[in-house]
Motif scaffolding. Structure first.
Motif, PDB file in Angstrom:
ATOM      1  N   TYR A  68      -3.691   4.951  -0.271  1.00 58.66           N
ATOM      2  CA  TYR A  68      -3.963   3.725  -1.020  1.00 58.66           C
ATOM      3  C   TYR A  68      -4.252   2.608  -0.024  1.00 58.66           C
ATOM      4  O   TYR A  68      -3.429   2.304   0.826  1.00 58.66           O
ATOM      5  N   VAL A  69      -5.441   2.037  -0.127  1.00 58.22           N
ATOM      6  CA  VAL A  69      -5.841   0.942   0.747  1.00 58.22           C
ATOM      7  C   VAL A  69      -6.744   0.013  -0.080  1.00 58.22           C
ATOM      8  O   VAL A  69      -7.395   0.456  -1.026  1.00 58.22           O
ATOM      9  N   GLY A  70      -6.802  -1.248   0.302  1.00 56.16           N
ATOM     10  CA  GLY A  70      -7.613  -2.213  -0.443  1.00 56.16           C
ATOM     11  C   GLY A  70      -9.110  -1.934  -0.322  1.00 56.16           C
ATOM     12  O   GLY A  70      -9.629  -1.757   0.780  1.00 56.16           O
ATOM     13  N   ASP A 110       0.833  -1.219   0.000  1.00 56.35           N
ATOM     14  CA  ASP A 110       0.000   0.000   0.000  1.00 56.35           C
ATOM     15  C   ASP A 110       0.862   1.261   0.000  1.00 56.35           C
ATOM     16  O   ASP A 110       0.527   2.257  -0.649  1.00 56.35           O
ATOM     17  N   ARG A 117      -6.503   4.615  -4.537  1.00 57.83           N
ATOM     18  CA  ARG A 117      -6.434   5.833  -3.729  1.00 57.83           C
ATOM     19  C   ARG A 117      -7.849   6.250  -3.364  1.00 57.83           C
ATOM     20  O   ARG A 117      -8.652   6.581  -4.241  1.00 57.83           O
ATOM     21  N   VAL A 167      -1.006   1.294   7.579  1.00 57.49           N
ATOM     22  CA  VAL A 167      -0.523   1.834   6.294  1.00 57.49           C
ATOM     23  C   VAL A 167       0.055   3.242   6.517  1.00 57.49           C
ATOM     24  O   VAL A 167       1.125   3.581   6.010  1.00 57.49           O
ATOM     25  N   ALA A 205      -5.728  -2.202  -4.255  1.00 55.61           N
ATOM     26  CA  ALA A 205      -5.291  -1.030  -3.495  1.00 55.61           C
ATOM     27  C   ALA A 205      -5.529   0.177  -4.397  1.00 55.61           C
ATOM     28  O   ALA A 205      -4.921   0.295  -5.461  1.00 55.61           O
ATOM     29  N   TRP A 232       1.384   3.937  -3.252  1.00 52.32           N
ATOM     30  CA  TRP A 232       1.174   5.359  -2.928  1.00 52.32           C
ATOM     31  C   TRP A 232       2.411   6.168  -3.358  1.00 52.32           C
ATOM     32  O   TRP A 232       2.291   7.214  -3.999  1.00 52.32           O
ATOM     33  N   GLY A 242      -5.376  -2.689   4.249  1.00 50.00           N
ATOM     34  CA  GLY A 242      -3.989  -2.789   3.819  1.00 50.00           C
ATOM     35  C   GLY A 242      -3.560  -4.236   3.665  1.00 50.00           C
ATOM     36  O   GLY A 242      -4.174  -5.146   4.229  1.00 50.00           O
ATOM     37  N   HIS A 243      -2.500  -4.442   2.870  1.00 49.32           N
ATOM     38  CA  HIS A 243      -1.976  -5.794   2.649  1.00 49.32           C
ATOM     39  C   HIS A 243      -0.993  -6.098   3.772  1.00 49.32           C
ATOM     40  O   HIS A 243       0.156  -5.707   3.730  1.00 49.32           O
ATOM     41  N   GLY A 267      -2.714  -1.038  -6.817  1.00 47.13           N
ATOM     42  CA  GLY A 267      -1.854  -2.054  -6.207  1.00 47.13           C
ATOM     43  C   GLY A 267      -2.560  -3.395  -6.204  1.00 47.13           C
ATOM     44  O   GLY A 267      -3.786  -3.466  -6.029  1.00 47.13           O
TER      45      GLY A 267
END
Ligand code: A3D
Length: 321
Positions: free
Chosen positions: A271-273, A124, A259, A306, A257, A128, A175-176, A143
């Motif tokens: 940036y997050v899932g 993430d 924005r 993240v 992922a 970004w 987040g991953h 992502g």
């Protein structure tokens, strides 16, 4: 119509597997880029020699010159270093942030219109940073993590129910990392949500909890088994699914992922899932799903993880502030 051009930055385990799948699926011509020119050229030639056997037409080129990615439609980034056993993804920042900066400069100069899928960890933060360094439009920069995390969840669920993986849908947010949020109530078998399957006594809450936990630690489980490197087949398949959605304008809704601009829990700029529609314009929509209090709490914990990695990146690279 000319074939699509797919540039793979990083010709390691995932990069080589991506090239293999892209060629077999005839997704387009493939350029494999790596700082080790011999690795990129060797893998490209080996695959080009396999193509007559699997009977697909595709030009494959290995290079360490960014000029060769000129005009790429899709760029998939795996350049950098993978985890070693016992390592957390965040420990990779020191090595991978500089790599992402170089890659962003190369892509910005030679393929600024591409749809970019980043895989390099910590995911993430790296996607970004790529978007910040390159200045490419956020809807064209995503992502890959959620497709992989939900595929792991699906595999474990299909194994639990002894049913086809095709009938299992699973949803993962956030987040991953170990704080990812597998969404149990949005995960289904033939359309039936997991909480109902518990009521139907197909499984128990304890078994689902154990599967959620195994999903969260799915990457580490493979790193521990391999002893030298991390997962590559499932990550490559997952990124190809995303690239295909873009190239064929499929409007797939995939966990990626992306924005965020307030769609989930009001989170912005990170940036997050999240579930995103991928089509010819890149990220065409992000599903603004409403979270229950406990899901929101898990999601915000993941967002905080993240943010912490991003703060470390900004410390290392003040231009990211
Ligand atoms: P690996 O097989 O080591 O390949 C990485 C390649 O990058 C190597 O061939 C390197 O030579 C090359 N490289 C290093 N620096 C540069 C540079 N500056 N420019 C171009 N190429 C460079 O690793 P891998 O393919 O197994 O994994 C690649 C990345 O993906 C790692 O960061 C992993 O942690 C990450 N990964 C992410 C996921 C997700 O789900 C997000 C899953 C699995 C792996």
């Amino acid at each position: 119509m000319a074939r699509a051009k797919i540039a793979l930055i990083g010709a390691g385990m995932i990069g080589g597997t991506l090239a293999h799948i892209a060629a077999r699926e005839e997704l387009g011509d493939v350029v494999l880029f790596d700082i080790f020119e011999g690795t990129a050229k060797g893998k490209a030639l080996d695959l080009a020699e396999a193509a007559p056997v699997f009977g697909k037409d595709c030009n494959l080129k290995g290079t360490s010159d960014y000029a060769d990615i000129a005009g790429a439609d899709v760029v998939i980034i795996t350049a950098g270093f993978p985890r070693k056993p016992g390592m957390d993804r965040s420990e990779l920042i020191g090595k991978n942030l500089g790599v992402i900066k170089q890659v962003a400069e190369g892509v910005k100069e030679h393929a600024p219109k591409a749809f970019v899928i980043c895989i390099t960890n910590p995911l993430d933060a790296m996607v970004w940073a790529f978007q910040k360094f390159s200045g490419l439009q956020p809807r064209k920069v995503v992502g890959m993590a959620g497709v992989l995390d939900s595929a792991r969840f699906r595999h474990f669920l299909a194994d639990e129910f002894k049913c086809s993986v095709e009938d299992v849908h699973a949803s993962v947010l956030g987040g991953h990392g170990d704080t990812m949020v597998p969404l149990v109530r949005y995960s289904t078998v033939a359309g039936v949500p997991l909480p109902d399957l518990i009521k139907m006594k197909w499984t128990t809450q304890e078994r689902i909890d154990a599967i959620v936990d195994r999903t969260r630690n799915g990457g580490g489980e493979i790193v521990g088994l391999l002893g030298n490197g991390s997962a590559f087949y499932a990550p490559a398949e997952s990124a190809i699914e995303m690239a295909t959605a873009y190239l064929r304008d499929k409007k797939r809704i995939l966990p990626c992922a992306v924005r965020l601009s307030g769609q989930i829990a009001g989170v912005r700029g990170l940036y997050v899932g999240a579930p995103a529609m991928i089509g010819a314009r890149g990220v065409e929509k992000v599903m603004n799903i409403r979270l229950k209090a406990d899901e929101r709490e898990m999601f915000m914990k993941s967002v905080a993880a993240v943010e912490k990695i991003i703060a470390d990146c900004q410390e290392m690279e003040p231009s990211l502030k």
